[in-house]
Every structure is written in C-alpha cells, then in structure tokens.
Design an enzyme around this catalytic site. Structure first.
Site: not given
Ligand code: F6R
Length: 257
Positions: A137, A142, A66, A135
């Site tokens: 990811h 996400e 990313d 979270n």
C-alpha cells in the site's frame, strides 16, 4: 530511479535532503507528507537540515497522506498527533498551511472531496514523500484500489491492521478505517520519493521491482511517474537481484551544507 544506501541513517538523510532541496528551490512548496516508523528519522534529519541551513518554512504548505477514521487530533496514535510530535511543533509553518484528512468529520465523503479540491486550489503537490506497507500500500491505498482514485475512505486490510496494531497498547483500539489520498492524487505530484528501510520491506520491494503496473500492487502505479525515486537501505534491497543492487548503490550523502 533507485538509490540504495548502506544504512537507514543514510536513507533518511537523503530523503530529508530531497525535501530540503524542494523547500529551498520553491519557498511556497506544497509538500505531501507521510507518517509511520520509516519517516521518524527522515523528519529528525529534516529538522536538523532546516536548522543548519536556516531555511524559512513560513510559506510552505503541507498535506498528509492519511488519517485514521475515529481518532481525534489529540489521540496519541492519530497521524495528526504524530506530525506535530515529529515535525510541526518545531517549525513555523502557519497552522492554516498544514492539512491532514479529518478522521472525525461528520460527513466523511464530503471531507474527502474537499481534501482533493484543496490540494488543487493550492496548486497541486510539488513533492510527495511515501512509505510502503508490507502489502504494497501507498498512503492507505490497499491492494485493488483503483489507480484513478481520489481521496477516499478505506477499510484497512487485516495485514495493515496487524502491522499497525504494534503502535497501539490495546490492539482493539486499532481503527478499521482510514481516509487516504487517492492514487491519482499521489500520481499528480510533480516529484515522488518512496522510502523503505529494514528487512521487513525486502519482500515487497522485490515484488515491486519485478511487478507490472497492476492494481493488485498499489505501489506499482508509481512506475508510470516521470519523476520517481525509490530509496532503500541494504536490508530493504536484500531481495532485489544482486546485479540491480550493485548498479544502484549510492555513496553516503554529503552533509546538508
Ligand atoms: C503513512 C502511510 C503508510 C506508511 C506505510 C509504512 O502515512 O501512508 O503508507 O508509509 O504503512 O509504514 P511504516 O513506515 O511504519 O513501515
């Protein structure tokens, strides 16, 4: 498969040894790489291992997971900059073999499509290294990202922006969008090693342990993969059921040579 080690150092050593093993076995390996604080000691150990074993990386190809939209390669918080600082500056991987999504592309959708295509042209990922967000990811996929996703632009969640703003002196500079490899791109890697260290990953690792395969928890997609290793230190494993932890405890990895 889970591997749980006492310390972050042992976890990093193990992950680096797995990367090193792939490079030794496949000199033309295509590696999927991650950034973030978890990977800093992994890359330090990898550099040490490559040096000790005098491994040539001139035919290795890398694809990072990313990159932030709007940060240039020279920006100190870009993932491009991170990778050169922590790994590439010390290695002779040819520049044309190093790939990161282009967060400055004028046509982001085209850049995303071409990223996925280039991985395919290079024969697919032999190995994917992953961290995990608090979270759940993976990459910047996400919660609620489709498990059929390819490289795409994401709006970062408030949780991710909060977590990652710690790297930015001015919190307002924290980007709101990123390009990430899709979940399907990740799942197509032949081998996946997910690394999580520290107490702040304990809750999400327990959630992942108990979870069904569910788009609400992106990392749960990995449960369908045939060659997945989840590597944790004691702190990241501290909310897993006690019996599970005792069965998966690994002894400290031997040195690289
Ligand atoms: C980074 C990436 C992210 C991180 C995750 C954990 O390339 O893909 O999924 O792995 O946000 O980051 P740290 O290691 O900083 O906790």
């Amino acid at each position: 498969m889970y591997k749980i080690f006492d310390t972050t150092d042992e976890v990093s050593h193990y992950a680096a040894a797995r990367l090193l093993g792939t490079i030794k076995a496949i000199p033309t390996a295509v590696l999927g790489l991650a950034t973030g604080s978890t990977m800093v000691p992994v890359y330090a150990q990898l550099l040490r291992g490559l040096q000790q074993a005098a491994v040539d990386v001139s035919t290795v190809t890398t694809f990072n997971l990313d990159e932030y939209v709007g940060l240039s390669a020279g920006h100190a918080q870009s993932y491009h900059y991170y990778m050169y600082q922590h790994l590439f500056n010390e290695l002779n991987i040819p520049a044309q073999n190093i790939h990161l999504p282009d967060g400055m592309a004028s046509n982001l959708d085209e850049a995303c499509q071409s990223y996925t295509d280039t991985i395919k042209i290079r024969g697919g990922l032999d190995f994917q290294l992953l961290g995990i967000g608090t979270n759940g990811h993976i990459g910047f996929n996400e919660p609620q990202t489709s498990f059929a996703s390819r490289t795409h632009v994401v709006e970062l969640t408030a949780q991710t922006r909060l977590d990652n703003s710690r790297f930015f002196a001015d919190k307002h500079e924290m980007p709101t969008r990123a390009i990430t490899l899709g979940i399907l791109d990740i799942l197509e890697a032949k081998e996946i090693v997910l690394v999580a260290t520290g107490r702040n990953k304990a809750d999400i690792m327990a959630e992942l342990y108990h979870s069904e395969i569910d788009e609400a928890l992106p990392a749960s997609a990995l449960k369908q993969h045939a060659n997945l290793t989840i590597v944790l230190d004691r702190e990241a494993a501290s909310a897993l059921p006690r019996e599970a932890v005792e069965k998966k405890i690994a002894s400290a990895p031997a040195d690289f040579l």
